[in-house]
Motif scaffolding. Structure first.
Motif, PDB file in Angstrom:
ATOM      1  N   LYS A 209       5.101  10.479   2.435  1.00 61.97           N
ATOM      2  CA  LYS A 209       3.726  10.133   2.096  1.00 61.97           C
ATOM      3  C   LYS A 209       3.630   9.717   0.630  1.00 61.97           C
ATOM      4  O   LYS A 209       4.372  10.220  -0.217  1.00 61.97           O
ATOM      5  CB  LYS A 209       2.793  11.324   2.348  1.00 61.97           C
ATOM      6  N   ASP A 210       2.735   8.816   0.334  1.00 62.59           N
ATOM      7  CA  ASP A 210       2.446   8.315  -1.016  1.00 62.59           C
ATOM      8  C   ASP A 210       3.507   7.357  -1.553  1.00 62.59           C
ATOM      9  O   ASP A 210       3.401   6.899  -2.691  1.00 62.59           O
ATOM     10  CB  ASP A 210       2.251   9.462  -2.021  1.00 62.59           C
ATOM     11  N   THR A 211       4.538   7.060  -0.746  1.00 62.75           N
ATOM     12  CA  THR A 211       5.503   6.033  -1.149  1.00 62.75           C
ATOM     13  C   THR A 211       4.843   4.666  -1.052  1.00 62.75           C
ATOM     14  O   THR A 211       4.236   4.331  -0.036  1.00 62.75           O
ATOM     15  CB  THR A 211       6.741   6.061  -0.238  1.00 62.75           C
ATOM     16  N   TRP A 212       4.939   3.879  -2.111  1.00 62.31           N
ATOM     17  CA  TRP A 212       4.361   2.535  -2.091  1.00 62.31           C
ATOM     18  C   TRP A 212       5.380   1.553  -1.528  1.00 62.31           C
ATOM     19  O   TRP A 212       6.545   1.565  -1.919  1.00 62.31           O
ATOM     20  CB  TRP A 212       3.942   2.114  -3.493  1.00 62.31           C
TER      21      TRP A 212
ATOM     22  N   ASN B  83       7.947   6.240  14.540  1.00 66.52           N
ATOM     23  CA  ASN B  83       8.011   4.902  13.945  1.00 66.52           C
ATOM     24  C   ASN B  83       6.662   4.417  13.422  1.00 66.52           C
ATOM     25  O   ASN B  83       6.482   3.227  13.155  1.00 66.52           O
ATOM     26  CB  ASN B  83       8.548   3.895  14.970  1.00 66.52           C
ATOM     27  N   GLN B  84       5.700   5.336  13.276  1.00 67.84           N
ATOM     28  CA  GLN B  84       4.351   4.936  12.862  1.00 67.84           C
ATOM     29  C   GLN B  84       3.964   5.507  11.503  1.00 67.84           C
ATOM     30  O   GLN B  84       4.335   6.633  11.151  1.00 67.84           O
ATOM     31  CB  GLN B  84       3.315   5.398  13.894  1.00 67.84           C
ATOM     32  N   LEU B  85       3.215   4.730  10.761  1.00 68.46           N
ATOM     33  CA  LEU B  85       2.571   5.167   9.523  1.00 68.46           C
ATOM     34  C   LEU B  85       1.437   4.201   9.227  1.00 68.46           C
ATOM     35  O   LEU B  85       1.304   3.172   9.878  1.00 68.46           O
ATOM     36  CB  LEU B  85       3.573   5.221   8.355  1.00 68.46           C
ATOM     37  N   VAL B  86       0.620   4.548   8.253  1.00 71.70           N
ATOM     38  CA  VAL B  86      -0.459   3.657   7.830  1.00 71.70           C
ATOM     39  C   VAL B  86      -0.141   3.152   6.424  1.00 71.70           C
ATOM     40  O   VAL B  86       0.173   3.941   5.535  1.00 71.70           O
ATOM     41  CB  VAL B  86      -1.824   4.383   7.821  1.00 71.70           C
TER      42      VAL B  86
ATOM     43  N   GLY C  83       0.833  -1.194   0.000  1.00 69.21           N
ATOM     44  CA  GLY C  83       0.000   0.000   0.000  1.00 69.21           C
ATOM     45  C   GLY C  83       0.866   1.241   0.000  1.00 69.21           C
ATOM     46  O   GLY C  83       2.094   1.164  -0.020  1.00 69.21           O
ATOM     47  N   PHE C  84       0.205   2.398   0.030  1.00 72.86           N
ATOM     48  CA  PHE C  84       0.955   3.658   0.039  1.00 72.86           C
ATOM     49  C   PHE C  84       1.022   4.209   1.461  1.00 72.86           C
ATOM     50  O   PHE C  84       0.154   3.941   2.295  1.00 72.86           O
ATOM     51  CB  PHE C  84       0.340   4.683  -0.922  1.00 72.86           C
ATOM     52  N   VAL C  85       2.040   4.980   1.695  1.00 73.39           N
ATOM     53  CA  VAL C  85       2.294   5.523   3.037  1.00 73.39           C
ATOM     54  C   VAL C  85       1.376   6.713   3.309  1.00 73.39           C
ATOM     55  O   VAL C  85       1.261   7.630   2.502  1.00 73.39           O
ATOM     56  CB  VAL C  85       3.760   5.962   3.171  1.00 73.39           C
ATOM     57  N   TYR C  86       0.735   6.665   4.469  1.00 69.52           N
ATOM     58  CA  TYR C  86      -0.078   7.785   4.941  1.00 69.52           C
ATOM     59  C   TYR C  86       0.314   8.088   6.377  1.00 69.52           C
ATOM     60  O   TYR C  86       0.492   7.181   7.186  1.00 69.52           O
ATOM     61  CB  TYR C  86      -1.570   7.453   4.867  1.00 69.52           C
TER      62      TYR C  86
END
Length: 320
Positions: free
Chosen positions: A273-276, A240-243, A229-232
């Motif tokens: 952000k938006d990095t897959w 150390n957190q992202l979705v 998925g993409f980074v949000y």
């Protein structure tokens, strides 16, 4: 013969709409706007626009007359208010044409843009994710078809239920997003999820698995998971957190909803952000804004390019 410019303009608009839909199908970009199961409907729309164009083109020329439009009293009164397309051009008509032509210009001149983290932020991604367990049950949701004693029997000596292993879901089916499956096949997918210690969130099963896991995340605690998925990110996240996020399209991009998993790993802060990314991890449980959420403890990951089909779609289940 006299050319009717307004009638010609209408004919060109109809032809342009037909060409735009054909172009989206030809380039494959149509799935960036609608669920693939509606592709045939959009193809029909393209043909209808083309038929209307051929009808409209017959109105672009007329025999030149010495007098202005004459109404047949047997047909209707001359003091009519409707427009035959040859009345004078005015501001009202200009605004109407601009509204109609605008989507054509954007469709032909601007590249199709994939929904990204900025849209997820506007939709309140973390609020949506934290409310997943309270989401109403959809028609496609199926109750567990095995009674408790049957599930226990399936796990004796570490062996899965023979009825499941002997009839695995056709792999070709998993690649065909447009194909409908039966209730039995859907239940089979859910049973495989409940028994697998290593969960693979491929594009076909992602939405179904995600919804099932949201019902009772404790059932899946400690299991390994693989997803992409993409980074949000949101304000308030730890370093150390992202979705790891995806957009789910039910009908078209207008109803897109964000789904994904809060994830934790040391390198999260280095990702934009938006990095897959493609990642493997272990499912744990955390609390975010007073709500219990699954959190993935990422063990390994890698950057990947944006897939050709970035969106997810619900599985279509036959209603018998």
């Amino acid at each position: 013969m006299q050319l009717q410019f307004q009638q010609a303009a209408r004919a060109l608009i109809l032809l342009a709409f037909s060409a735009l839909i054909f172009k989206l199908h030809f380039t494959g970009e149509i799935t960036k706007f609608i669920n693939p199961k509606y592709e045939s409907l959009s193809q029909v729309a393209s043909v209808i626009f083309l038929i209307l164009f051929f009808i409209q083109i017959t109105r672009t020329w007329k025999v030149k007359k010495s007098s202005y439009h004459h109404c047949d009293q047997h047909d209707h009164d001359c003091d009519h208010n409707h427009d035959h397309g040859d009345s004078s051009f005015n501001t009202k008509k200009l605004i109407s044409y601009i509204i109609i032509v605008f989507p054509l210009l954007t469709g032909f001149l601007l590249p199709a843009k994939v929904l990204d983290a900025s849209i997820a932020n506007k939709k309140g991604a973390m609020l949506a994710l934290s409310n997943q367990k309270q989401a109403p049950k959809e028609e496609n949701n199926k109750e567990d078809s095995n009674p408790p004693e049957e599930m226990e029997e399936s796990n004796i000596n570490g062996q899965a239920n023979p009825s499941i292993d002997d009839n695995p879901v056709d792999p070709a089916l998993l690649e065909n997003q447009q194909k409908e499956i039966s209730d039995e096949e859907y239940n089979q997918l859910i049973q495989q999820l409940e028994q697998n210690q290593n969960i693979e969130m491929n594009d076909y099963v992602y939405a179904a698995y995600y919804e099932e896991m949201s019902k009772d995340i404790n059932k899946f605690k400690g299991r390994k998971i693989e997803l992409k998925g993409f980074v949000y990110k949101e304000d308030g996240f730890a370093q150390n957190q992202l979705v790891i996020s995806r957009f789910l399209i039910t009908h078209c991009v207008a109803d897109a909803s964000i789904i994904g998993f809060l994830s934790e790993f040391p390198e999260a802060s280095s990702l934009d952000k938006d990095t897959w990314i493609k990642a493997n991890g272990v499912i744990e449980i955390t609390t975010y804004n007073g709500k219990e959420l699954p959190v993935l403890k990422i063990t390994d990951w890698e950057k990947i390019s944006e897939p050709n089909e970035p969106y997810l779609y619900p599985i279509s289940v036959k209603i018998l």
